[in-house]
Design a protein around this motif. Structure first.
Motif, short mmCIF file in Angstrom:
data_model
loop_
_atom_site.label_atom_id
_atom_site.label_comp_id
_atom_site.label_asym_id
_atom_site.label_seq_id
_atom_site.Cartn_x
_atom_site.Cartn_y
_atom_site.Cartn_z
N ASP A 151 0.88 -0.78 -0.20
CA ASP A 151 -0.51 0.16 -0.03
C ASP A 151 0.86 1.19 -0.16
O ASP A 151 -0.04 1.88 -0.21
N PHE A 152 2.15 0.90 0.54
CA PHE A 152 2.85 2.05 0.43
C PHE A 152 3.41 2.79 -0.92
O PHE A 152 4.50 3.53 -1.12
N ARG A 153 3.09 2.00 -1.36
CA ARG A 153 3.85 1.90 -3.17
C ARG A 153 3.92 3.76 -3.82
O ARG A 153 4.63 4.76 -4.25
N GLY A 154 2.59 3.98 -4.05
CA GLY A 154 2.26 5.32 -4.29
C GLY A 154 3.09 6.78 -3.78
O GLY A 154 3.45 7.57 -4.47
N MET A 155 3.13 6.66 -2.80
CA MET A 155 3.97 7.96 -1.50
C MET A 155 4.96 7.55 -1.11
O MET A 155 5.54 7.88 0.01
N GLY A 156 5.25 5.90 -0.91
CA GLY A 156 6.98 5.97 -0.62
C GLY A 156 6.70 5.78 0.99
O GLY A 156 5.84 5.44 1.75
N LEU A 157 8.68 6.25 1.51
CA LEU A 157 8.03 5.59 3.09
C LEU A 157 7.35 7.05 3.72
O LEU A 157 7.24 7.58 4.17
N LEU A 158 7.08 8.37 2.44
CA LEU A 158 6.20 9.32 3.38
C LEU A 158 5.32 9.09 4.30
O LEU A 158 4.76 9.72 4.82
N GLY A 159 4.21 7.99 3.52
CA GLY A 159 3.23 7.74 3.91
C GLY A 159 2.78 6.87 5.25
O GLY A 159 1.69 7.88 5.62
N LEU A 160 4.27 5.95 5.32
CA LEU A 160 4.69 5.55 6.97
C LEU A 160 4.19 6.80 8.07
O LEU A 160 4.65 6.32 8.58
N HIS A 161 5.96 7.80 7.91
CA HIS A 161 5.87 8.71 8.45
C HIS A 161 4.94 9.24 8.74
O HIS A 161 5.07 9.89 9.95
N ASN A 162 3.67 10.01 8.09
CA ASN A 162 2.66 10.80 8.58
C ASN A 162 2.07 10.15 8.73
O ASN A 162 1.80 10.58 10.27
N LEU A 163 1.50 8.96 8.81
CA LEU A 163 0.81 7.42 9.65
C LEU A 163 1.27 8.20 11.17
O LEU A 163 0.30 7.74 12.11
N LEU A 164 2.39 7.21 11.75
CA LEU A 164 3.51 7.18 12.53
C LEU A 164 2.82 8.85 13.04
O LEU A 164 3.17 8.27 14.70
N TYR A 165 3.60 10.01 12.29
CA TYR A 165 3.79 11.24 13.21
C TYR A 165 1.85 11.71 13.54
O TYR A 165 1.65 11.49 14.73
N PHE A 166 0.80 11.38 12.89
CA PHE A 166 -0.37 11.25 13.54
C PHE A 166 -0.70 10.25 14.79
O PHE A 166 -0.89 10.73 15.46
N ALA A 167 -0.49 9.11 14.67
CA ALA A 167 -0.79 8.49 15.71
C ALA A 167 0.48 8.47 16.89
O ALA A 167 -0.42 8.26 17.85
N GLU A 168 1.22 8.97 16.94
CA GLU A 168 2.09 9.44 18.40
C GLU A 168 2.21 10.73 18.27
O GLU A 168 2.36 10.57 19.82
N HIS A 169 2.25 11.63 17.72
CA HIS A 169 2.11 12.97 18.63
C HIS A 169 0.01 13.78 18.92
O HIS A 169 0.73 14.49 19.37
N ASP A 170 -0.77 12.62 17.44
CA ASP A 170 -1.83 13.88 18.62
C ASP A 170 -2.73 11.66 18.19
O ASP A 170 -3.82 11.81 18.09
N LYS A 171 -2.38 11.19 19.13
CA LYS A 171 -2.25 9.67 19.62
C LYS A 171 -3.62 9.59 19.93
O LYS A 171 -4.61 8.83 18.74
N ALA A 172 -4.87 10.61 20.17
CA ALA A 172 -5.71 10.52 20.86
C ALA A 172 -7.20 10.21 19.62
O ALA A 172 -8.12 9.61 19.26
N THR A 173 -6.43 11.71 18.69
CA THR A 173 -7.22 12.08 17.76
C THR A 173 -7.42 10.94 16.42
O THR A 173 -8.41 10.69 16.69
N ALA A 174 -5.98 9.90 16.38
CA ALA A 174 -5.95 9.23 15.87
C ALA A 174 -6.72 7.79 15.44
O ALA A 174 -7.34 7.69 14.98
N LEU A 175 -6.20 7.64 17.06
CA LEU A 175 -7.61 6.90 17.73
C LEU A 175 -9.01 7.02 17.68
O LEU A 175 -9.28 5.70 16.58
N GLN A 176 -9.19 8.23 18.22
CA GLN A 176 -10.97 8.53 17.39
C GLN A 176 -10.86 7.76 16.13
O GLN A 176 -11.98 7.28 15.84
N VAL A 177 -10.21 8.88 15.00
CA VAL A 177 -10.65 8.93 13.75
C VAL A 177 -10.13 7.54 13.22
O VAL A 177 -11.46 7.23 12.50
N LEU A 178 -9.23 6.86 14.19
CA LEU A 178 -9.53 5.29 13.10
C LEU A 178 -11.22 4.77 13.94
O LEU A 178 -11.81 3.72 13.88
#
Length: 306
Positions: A151-178
């Protein structure tokens, strides 16, 4: 050119001095400084080759000489120019840094890549141990198949970096959106169906896939220059990768709200909703005083309208 000469004689200020004097710090000033005279553009292009502070200071000296401005009697011009040049050079450096991440493919043989992916799972599913590296469990956080690397083919490692940043730096919101993304859209879904994890009947989208798609949206805003308004207003000096990632967090939150407001019938409407959301963000960024603002405490972005 003749008009500029007359205005300088009348006001006692060159074009750059007038721009700095008449425009507050941020996008209004920096966007104008980035496009005055032909000679200045040449110097700005040269300065973009290096983001080192010494190079920027040398560039300011060159500009002051070119514009015949005495730095001793006009110290504020140098200060204003330095802030704007840092923003211009920093934006170009950020584009290069983001592009490098986007071009780097996810490599399951790379331990750093694998560690980031495992962190993403543990952050979003802290109470559910992963049964294996290849597992249907990945669908629980919105990947399409048993192995997220595809699933990372389109955006490469940038997609994973962004998802992890969202999950770690705004965990409450990320969990709520999920959590919201996994809720049954239709009330007629039975409890048994929900407990069987029938994700196809969720609120309408897959968290991780949408995150990668919104990464693409943020990337397009960056490389097109549309994000200059926002980043010049929130980064007093050089915009950094963290500013871009905070922007991604904002876009994820806002897209989630927008998706719910649009209330699409199913995922087949995703492209329509995304395009409409993209147009809305572009309209916002046409306001030179606009600053997109993530709604989480970890952010150092404070203003929506400066």
């Amino acid at each position: 050119r003749g008009l500029k000469f007359v205005i300088r004689k009348v006001t006692g200020r060159c074009e750059l001095q007038r721009i700095c004097h008449n425009n507050k710090p941020g996008a209004r000033r920096t966007l104008k400084i980035g496009r005055p005279t032909y000679c200045l553009r040449i110097i700005l292009c040269q300065s973009a080759l290096s983001a080192h502070p010494d190079r920027v200071e040398k560039t300011i000296d060159d500009i002051m000489t070119l514009k015949k401005v005495n730095p001793d009697t006009n110290p504020q011009l140098g200060i204003s120019l330095q802030a704007s040049l840092f923003q211009i050079v920093g934006y170009r450096s950020l584009v290069a840094e983001v592009e490098k991440l986007r071009r780097e493919p996810y490599d399951c043989e790379n331990p750093d890549h694998e560690e980031m992916l495992m962190k993403l799972w543990k952050t979003l599913r802290p109470d559910s141990p992963l049964t294996g590296r290849i597992s249907k469990q990945w669908c629980e956080i919105g990947f399409q198949g048993n192995d997220p690397k595809t699933d990372f083919r389109g955006m490469g490692l940038l997609g994973l970096h962004n998802l992890l940043y969202f999950a770690e730096h705004d965990k409450a919101t990320a969990l709520q959106v999920l959590h919201d993304s996994l809720q049954p859209k239709h009330s007629k879904m039975s409890k048994a169906e929900w407990e069987q994890k029938n994700f196809d009947k969720a609120i309408g989208y897959s968290f991780a896939i949408v995150g990668i798609n919104i990464t693409d949206l943020a990337y397009s805003l960056l490389v097109s220059g549309a994000l200059k308004t926002h980043l010049y207003n929130v980064a007093p000096e050089m915009p950094s990768l963290s500013h871009f990632q905070q922007t991604f967090c904002y876009l994820m939150q806002e897209f989630h709200r927008f998706w719910i407001e649009e209330d699409p019938c199913d995922i087949m409407e995703f492209n329509r909703v995304r395009s409409k959301f993209h147009r809305r963000v572009l309209r916002q960024l046409k306001n030179p005083d606009m600053a997109l603002c993530p709604h989480f405490a970890a952010s150092d972005l404070h203003l929506v309208n400066l």
